[in-house]
Design a protein around this motif. Sequence first.
Motif, PDB file in Angstrom:
ATOM      1  N   LEU A 220      16.641  91.637  43.305  1.00 58.06           N
ATOM      2  CA  LEU A 220      16.908  90.741  44.434  1.00 58.06           C
ATOM      3  C   LEU A 220      16.787  89.268  44.058  1.00 58.06           C
ATOM      4  O   LEU A 220      17.337  88.404  44.750  1.00 58.06           O
ATOM      5  CB  LEU A 220      15.959  91.061  45.594  1.00 58.06           C
ATOM      6  CG  LEU A 220      16.141  92.425  46.259  1.00 58.06           C
ATOM      7  CD1 LEU A 220      15.157  92.601  47.404  1.00 58.06           C
ATOM      8  CD2 LEU A 220      17.572  92.616  46.762  1.00 58.06           C
ATOM      9  N   SER A 221      16.085  88.977  42.977  1.00 58.53           N
ATOM     10  CA  SER A 221      15.925  87.575  42.559  1.00 58.53           C
ATOM     11  C   SER A 221      17.004  87.135  41.576  1.00 58.53           C
ATOM     12  O   SER A 221      16.997  85.984  41.133  1.00 58.53           O
ATOM     13  CB  SER A 221      14.543  87.360  41.943  1.00 58.53           C
ATOM     14  OG  SER A 221      14.379  88.160  40.780  1.00 58.53           O
ATOM     15  N   THR A 222      17.928  88.031  41.230  1.00 53.78           N
ATOM     16  CA  THR A 222      19.037  87.664  40.353  1.00 53.78           C
ATOM     17  C   THR A 222      19.885  86.596  41.039  1.00 53.78           C
ATOM     18  O   THR A 222      20.274  86.758  42.200  1.00 53.78           O
ATOM     19  CB  THR A 222      19.905  88.902  40.032  1.00 53.78           C
ATOM     20  OG1 THR A 222      19.071  89.916  39.468  1.00 53.78           O
ATOM     21  CG2 THR A 222      21.011  88.549  39.058  1.00 53.78           C
ATOM     22  N   GLN A 223      20.185  85.520  40.337  1.00 52.60           N
ATOM     23  CA  GLN A 223      20.873  84.378  40.945  1.00 52.60           C
ATOM     24  C   GLN A 223      22.196  84.765  41.590  1.00 52.60           C
ATOM     25  O   GLN A 223      22.518  84.322  42.694  1.00 52.60           O
ATOM     26  CB  GLN A 223      21.102  83.291  39.888  1.00 52.60           C
ATOM     27  CG  GLN A 223      19.849  82.557  39.461  1.00 52.60           C
ATOM     28  CD  GLN A 223      19.176  81.858  40.632  1.00 52.60           C
ATOM     29  OE1 GLN A 223      19.804  81.151  41.398  1.00 52.60           O
ATOM     30  NE2 GLN A 223      17.885  82.087  40.771  1.00 52.60           N
ATOM     31  N   GLN A 359      22.974  81.878  33.652  1.00 49.22           N
ATOM     32  CA  GLN A 359      22.960  81.204  34.955  1.00 49.22           C
ATOM     33  C   GLN A 359      23.255  82.201  36.072  1.00 49.22           C
ATOM     34  O   GLN A 359      22.714  82.072  37.173  1.00 49.22           O
ATOM     35  CB  GLN A 359      23.991  80.075  34.974  1.00 49.22           C
ATOM     36  CG  GLN A 359      23.952  79.245  36.256  1.00 49.22           C
ATOM     37  CD  GLN A 359      24.941  78.089  36.217  1.00 49.22           C
ATOM     38  OE1 GLN A 359      25.595  77.859  35.206  1.00 49.22           O
ATOM     39  NE2 GLN A 359      25.048  77.378  37.319  1.00 49.22           N
ATOM     40  N   ASN A 360      24.099  83.176  35.799  1.00 47.68           N
ATOM     41  CA  ASN A 360      24.439  84.186  36.799  1.00 47.68           C
ATOM     42  C   ASN A 360      23.460  85.353  36.806  1.00 47.68           C
ATOM     43  O   ASN A 360      23.127  85.891  37.859  1.00 47.68           O
ATOM     44  CB  ASN A 360      25.855  84.738  36.551  1.00 47.68           C
ATOM     45  CG  ASN A 360      26.940  83.799  37.050  1.00 47.68           C
ATOM     46  OD1 ASN A 360      26.705  82.978  37.926  1.00 47.68           O
ATOM     47  ND2 ASN A 360      28.122  83.904  36.462  1.00 47.68           N
ATOM     48  N   TRP A 361      23.034  85.761  35.604  1.00 45.44           N
ATOM     49  CA  TRP A 361      22.372  87.056  35.495  1.00 45.44           C
ATOM     50  C   TRP A 361      20.968  87.011  34.926  1.00 45.44           C
ATOM     51  O   TRP A 361      20.376  88.067  34.687  1.00 45.44           O
ATOM     52  CB  TRP A 361      23.239  87.976  34.616  1.00 45.44           C
ATOM     53  CG  TRP A 361      24.583  88.224  35.208  1.00 45.44           C
ATOM     54  CD1 TRP A 361      25.787  87.777  34.752  1.00 45.44           C
ATOM     55  CD2 TRP A 361      24.848  88.948  36.405  1.00 45.44           C
ATOM     56  NE1 TRP A 361      26.788  88.193  35.577  1.00 45.44           N
ATOM     57  CE2 TRP A 361      26.242  88.905  36.605  1.00 45.44           C
ATOM     58  CE3 TRP A 361      24.059  89.631  37.334  1.00 45.44           C
ATOM     59  CZ2 TRP A 361      26.859  89.512  37.691  1.00 45.44           C
ATOM     60  CZ3 TRP A 361      24.660  90.230  38.413  1.00 45.44           C
ATOM     61  CH2 TRP A 361      26.041  90.180  38.580  1.00 45.44           C
ATOM     62  N   ASN A 362      20.407  85.827  34.720  1.00 49.33           N
ATOM     63  CA  ASN A 362      19.130  85.754  34.019  1.00 49.33           C
ATOM     64  C   ASN A 362      19.286  86.536  32.702  1.00 49.33           C
ATOM     65  O   ASN A 362      20.227  86.317  31.981  1.00 49.33           O
ATOM     66  CB  ASN A 362      17.994  86.304  34.887  1.00 49.33           C
ATOM     67  CG  ASN A 362      17.869  85.533  36.200  1.00 49.33           C
ATOM     68  OD1 ASN A 362      18.285  84.388  36.300  1.00 49.33           O
ATOM     69  ND2 ASN A 362      17.312  86.169  37.221  1.00 49.33           N
ATOM     70  N   LEU A 363      18.402  87.479  32.439  1.00 49.50           N
ATOM     71  CA  LEU A 363      18.504  88.261  31.195  1.00 49.50           C
ATOM     72  C   LEU A 363      18.934  89.704  31.458  1.00 49.50           C
ATOM     73  O   LEU A 363      18.783  90.569  30.586  1.00 49.50           O
ATOM     74  CB  LEU A 363      17.157  88.250  30.464  1.00 49.50           C
ATOM     75  CG  LEU A 363      16.722  86.892  29.895  1.00 49.50           C
ATOM     76  CD1 LEU A 363      15.288  86.983  29.384  1.00 49.50           C
ATOM     77  CD2 LEU A 363      17.647  86.448  28.770  1.00 49.50           C
ATOM     78  N   LEU A 364      19.472  89.968  32.643  1.00 47.06           N
ATOM     79  CA  LEU A 364      19.766  91.346  33.048  1.00 47.06           C
ATOM     80  C   LEU A 364      20.615  92.090  32.021  1.00 47.06           C
ATOM     81  O   LEU A 364      20.217  93.145  31.510  1.00 47.06           O
ATOM     82  CB  LEU A 364      20.477  91.346  34.409  1.00 47.06           C
ATOM     83  CG  LEU A 364      20.612  92.686  35.159  1.00 47.06           C
ATOM     84  CD1 LEU A 364      20.937  92.434  36.611  1.00 47.06           C
ATOM     85  CD2 LEU A 364      21.669  93.607  34.558  1.00 47.06           C
ATOM     86  N   TRP A 365      21.779  91.553  31.701  1.00 50.86           N
ATOM     87  CA  TRP A 365      22.698  92.284  30.826  1.00 50.86           C
ATOM     88  C   TRP A 365      22.255  92.256  29.367  1.00 50.86           C
ATOM     89  O   TRP A 365      22.553  93.189  28.607  1.00 50.86           O
ATOM     90  CB  TRP A 365      24.116  91.736  30.983  1.00 50.86           C
ATOM     91  CG  TRP A 365      24.661  92.007  32.355  1.00 50.86           C
ATOM     92  CD1 TRP A 365      24.858  91.113  33.362  1.00 50.86           C
ATOM     93  CD2 TRP A 365      25.040  93.292  32.871  1.00 50.86           C
ATOM     94  NE1 TRP A 365      25.344  91.747  34.481  1.00 50.86           N
ATOM     95  CE2 TRP A 365      25.469  93.081  34.210  1.00 50.86           C
ATOM     96  CE3 TRP A 365      25.073  94.575  32.346  1.00 50.86           C
ATOM     97  CZ2 TRP A 365      25.923  94.119  35.017  1.00 50.86           C
ATOM     98  CZ3 TRP A 365      25.514  95.616  33.148  1.00 50.86           C
ATOM     99  CH2 TRP A 365      25.926  95.386  34.468  1.00 50.86           C
TER     100      TRP A 365
END
Length: 443
Positions: A220-223, A359-365
């Motif tokens: 939920l905190s993903t930009q 900027q979009n995904w933090n470190l998700l991917w």
Amino acid sequence: MNLFIIFLDVLFLIAIGYSIGNLFLFDKSYSSLKKFSLSYALGFGIVGIQLFLFFIAGIKWNILNILAPWVVMFFVYLTKKEDLLIKFKDINIFRKVKRLSNFEKILILSIFSLILFVGIESVMRPIQAWDGWGNWVLKSNVFYTKNGIDPYYFKYTGDEYPLIIPLTVTFGYITIGEIDDAAILLFYFTFYLSLGALFFTESKKFLGLKLSLIFTFLLLSTQNLIRHGGRYEVGQADLAVGFCIFAGSMLLFDYLKFKTKRSLLLLSIILGIASQIKNDTLPFVVLSFLIIIFFTIKSKRYSNLVALLPLPLLLLSWNLFKVVNHLHGNYLVKNILNIQFSRIPDVFLAMLKELFNLQNWNLLWVVFIICLFVFSHEIKKNWLFIAIVLFQLLSYMLAFLITPADPISQIAGASNKLYLHIAPLAVLIIGLLISKSVKPIFT
């Protein structure tokens, strides 16, 4: 006042989904959060389908005509069910809170604070995103003004997207009696809220309470998710697509585990609604359909296939409408054989580059890719969810190999929306892959 009416509309949609779900679709084992989340998606989709059928049947769109069948349905529900809502007397919230560790309490507070922030942001300003204003909400404005679906809109714009979102937003305009592009954004925020609730309750089954809270907060905190849930990109269909793909994946997992007609009927309806939100869901819908057929035949439960009927019926309805009204077909489907294979290296690298857009995904991917390699021994156990993510990515790549426009510029502009569709599933996969290694740290 308009915002309050739309809030009541949201409750009304949840009530529709909850009543139908409890009567025909929900398993008794479903948690209250799972029922709430699925109820909103069901109600949202069903009202959109209702307005479509009313238009086909020549029934005028007004509050009385729209509400009348649901008043009857609510009456039937009241006579059939004693457990109308959650029995709050059976839930000792304070006792449950006392059992939580301080870390868990901080996580819960952080999640609620985040939801409150995104919710307030979602209704502070009129729609900002161009794709939302020039496509999804514009259609609703046209439908409300015309009090029906205007085929000339599609002929003029070349729009080929399905209708559930603009039709349900039109329902919101009908209830408030005017066009209000700010108030109806609450519909979109509720998908953010529903996604968070469903992700938590489903991930908890796999990961346990503490890890599920951590990963719910991270999701939920993903930009990009925040922007589509309540900030500058709210008003687009992609968060609803992400919800439907995640919900459909969880329901598909349930069906493969239990193989009941009830679970398949719910899955079929959710897949049908997903197919009528945006064309981008079609790869997931097709893959799910094939998996269902294969495992149902393998288990020799042939009678279950009757429960699949809602999916083809919903798919055919919109496509038949387009044929009858001589509207544009799906460009990618019509040109599926015109694949430009020479684009593959450039498209692959451009898509990979966008996965590393912090900027979009933090470190998700970044973490997702690392986990696939480091915890490769866990892939077989979680094959279903991984297959869905990879199949969606391959379908996006195929689309960029077909489109006549410059694929590199399209990838830069569209990838934040496309990757949003599978981001919730990717976060769950990360949790599933690393859970065995990190659980000892949090116990």
